[in-house]
Design an enzyme around this catalytic site. Structure first.
Site, PDB file in Angstrom:
ATOM      1  N   SER A   1      -5.658   3.230   4.167  1.00  0.00           N
ATOM      2  CA  SER A   1      -5.264   2.883   3.419  1.00  0.00           C
ATOM      3  C   SER A   1      -6.237   2.284   3.160  1.00  0.00           C
ATOM      4  CB  SER A   1      -4.487   1.636   4.093  1.00  0.00           C
ATOM      5  OG  SER A   1      -3.676   1.456   3.261  1.00  0.00           O
TER       6      SER A   1
ATOM      7  N   LYS B   1       0.063   3.619  -2.486  1.00  0.00           N
ATOM      8  CA  LYS B   1      -0.722   4.918  -2.646  1.00  0.00           C
ATOM      9  C   LYS B   1       0.107   6.558  -2.502  1.00  0.00           C
ATOM     10  CE  LYS B   1      -4.554   1.886  -0.842  1.00  0.00           C
ATOM     11  NZ  LYS B   1      -4.163   1.081   0.118  1.00  0.00           N
TER      12      LYS B   1
ATOM     13  N   SER C   1       0.625  -0.858   0.079  1.00  0.00           N
ATOM     14  CA  SER C   1      -0.398   0.336   0.514  1.00  0.00           C
ATOM     15  C   SER C   1       0.552   1.232   0.468  1.00  0.00           C
ATOM     16  CB  SER C   1      -0.851   0.389   1.426  1.00  0.00           C
ATOM     17  OG  SER C   1      -2.387  -0.822   0.734  1.00  0.00           O
TER      18      SER C   1
END
Length: 402
Positions: free
Chosen positions: A141, A84, A81
């Site tokens: 997230s 992102k 993640s």
């Protein structure tokens, strides 16, 4: 009698050879075992360095991009993640360009709502503001919010991914490729510690990113859904104010983070940490190393006015000159006075002038050697004056000379 003499001679010669061999061996050895150990240790001892359990890592100065520590920082790895950060960078960039407002509503598609992993459980057709979506990405997230925003900004998830790779290419990231905006496991999706540090560095230029990335807890949907930031350093480490975590079986534990103390902002990225919380522990270790060893020398912040220069043939007489990027660097503590700054600008410039036009440079030298050059740019547009104004200006100069 003769045989006895020969035997005595043979024994004597043998004793002499043994004695010579013993003396030679003694002379060949150091005076003591301790001396031998000391000599060997001096030759084999490595230079003092920081150890980390992360597979790859980097510590970077935010202002100058200087590398203060690295471990295989250019090796490509899955990033989970931490992906992102690029998703948020493109959102913040588009908002800064005026393509939408943070209050604008985003409608969740069925595709966005189908994402697994971390999510805010969007329902098809549900509306949240751009800012709420961005906060959900930064703190929780949220994969569903990431895809919803990708569709909103790019028109489709596929087009947004193309934008992500285009931005990576524009930034010169040689060991990065994106296949989705979430970091969910997929082929051909990777980055390096160095590349992701550059992405976080770019994110930090946007006040909107700094705002949402620093939020530790947030009440979504009027308090019906509580978000907690996955970046626990916001609470655990003094000065930590931004970043993004990541975890998958393939990527292990990852973290890109920023922290600022005494005017020094550091960016750290660790990829492939082995156990839960080790990405926080290793980042703290790396930050501690940086803040203990280095000192910031800051000449100017990004966007700071450094001078005003004369404008010829323009509707305005002067233009403000600002720094395009931060002007500063870090040095080992005690070496701050080795850095000198030099502003290079013309005395005047002819109109028209475009906002953001490069007018000069701010140069930093260390011990007489150039180590950093930052563009100085125009703070505003200045159009060329009309013929009538030019005539009036000329007449005023003539009258003032009388």
């Amino acid at each position: 009698m003769t045989r006895k003499v020969k035997n005595i001679g043979t024994v004597f010669i043998s004793l002499m050879l043994v004695l010579l061999l013993a003396v030679g061996t003694a002379l060949a050895q150091p005076a003591s075992p301790q001396a031998a150990e000391s000599s060997s240790a001096k030759e084999k001892a490595p230079a003092a360095q920081l150890e980390t359990a992360a597979e790859t890592a980097v510590l970077m100065d935010y202002s100058s991009g200087q590398i203060l520590y690295n471990k295989d920082m250019h090796v490509a790895k899955p990033m989970a993640s931490v992906t992102k950060l690029m998703t948020m960078l493109l959102i913040c960039e588009a908002e800064a360009q005026g393509k939408f407002k943070t209050s604008d509503k985003v409608i969740a598609s069925e595709h966005a709502c189908s994402m697994g992993g971390s999510q805010i459980f969007l329902e098809p057709g549900e509306e949240l503001s751009v800012k709420e979506m961005l906060i959900s990405i930064a703190t929780g997230s949220a994969n569903d919010a990431s895809v919803a925003m990708a569709e909103y900004v790019g028109g489709s998830e596929e087009e947004f991914v193309s934008m992500m790779n285009g931005k990576a290419e524009e930034m010169g990231l040689k060991n990065t490729h994106f296949s989705n905006p979430t970091g969910l496991p997929v082929e051909n999706h990777y980055t390096s510690a160095y590349d992701m540090a550059q992405v976080l560095r770019e994110c930090l230029r946007y006040p909107l990113f700094r705002e949402v990335s620093a939020i530790y807890e947030y009440d979504l949907r009027g308090g019906d859904f509580k978000l907690w930031n996955t970046n626990k350093l916001l609470k655990w480490y003094a000065g930590a104010d931004a970043g993004k975590t990541g975890w998958t079986n393939e990527a292990s534990y990852c973290l890109a983070a920023s922290a600022k103390r005494d005017g020094l902002r550091l960016v750290s990225v660790v990829l492939g940490c082995p156990m839960p919380r080790t990405h926080f522990q290793e980042t703290i270790k790396i930050f501690n190393y940086g803040f203990a060893k280095y000192k910031a020398v800051t000449m100017a912040e990004a966007g700071q006015v450094v001078k005003e220069i004369k404008v010829d043939k323009g509707v305005a007489d002067q233009v403000k000159i600002i720094t395009k990027d931060p002007v500063g660097m870090v040095v080992p503590k005690g070496q701050e006075k080795t850095i000198q700054g030099n502003i290079k600008l013309p005395e005047s410039i002819d109109a028209p002038i475009n906002k953001g036009q490069v007018i000069g440079q701010y140069v930093l030298n260390k011990d007489g050697q150039e180590v950093l050059k930052v563009d100085l740019i125009a703070a505003q547009d200045i159009n060329k004056a009309s013929p009538l104004k030019l005539l009036n200006d000329m007449l005023e100069r003539v009258y003032s000379m009388e």
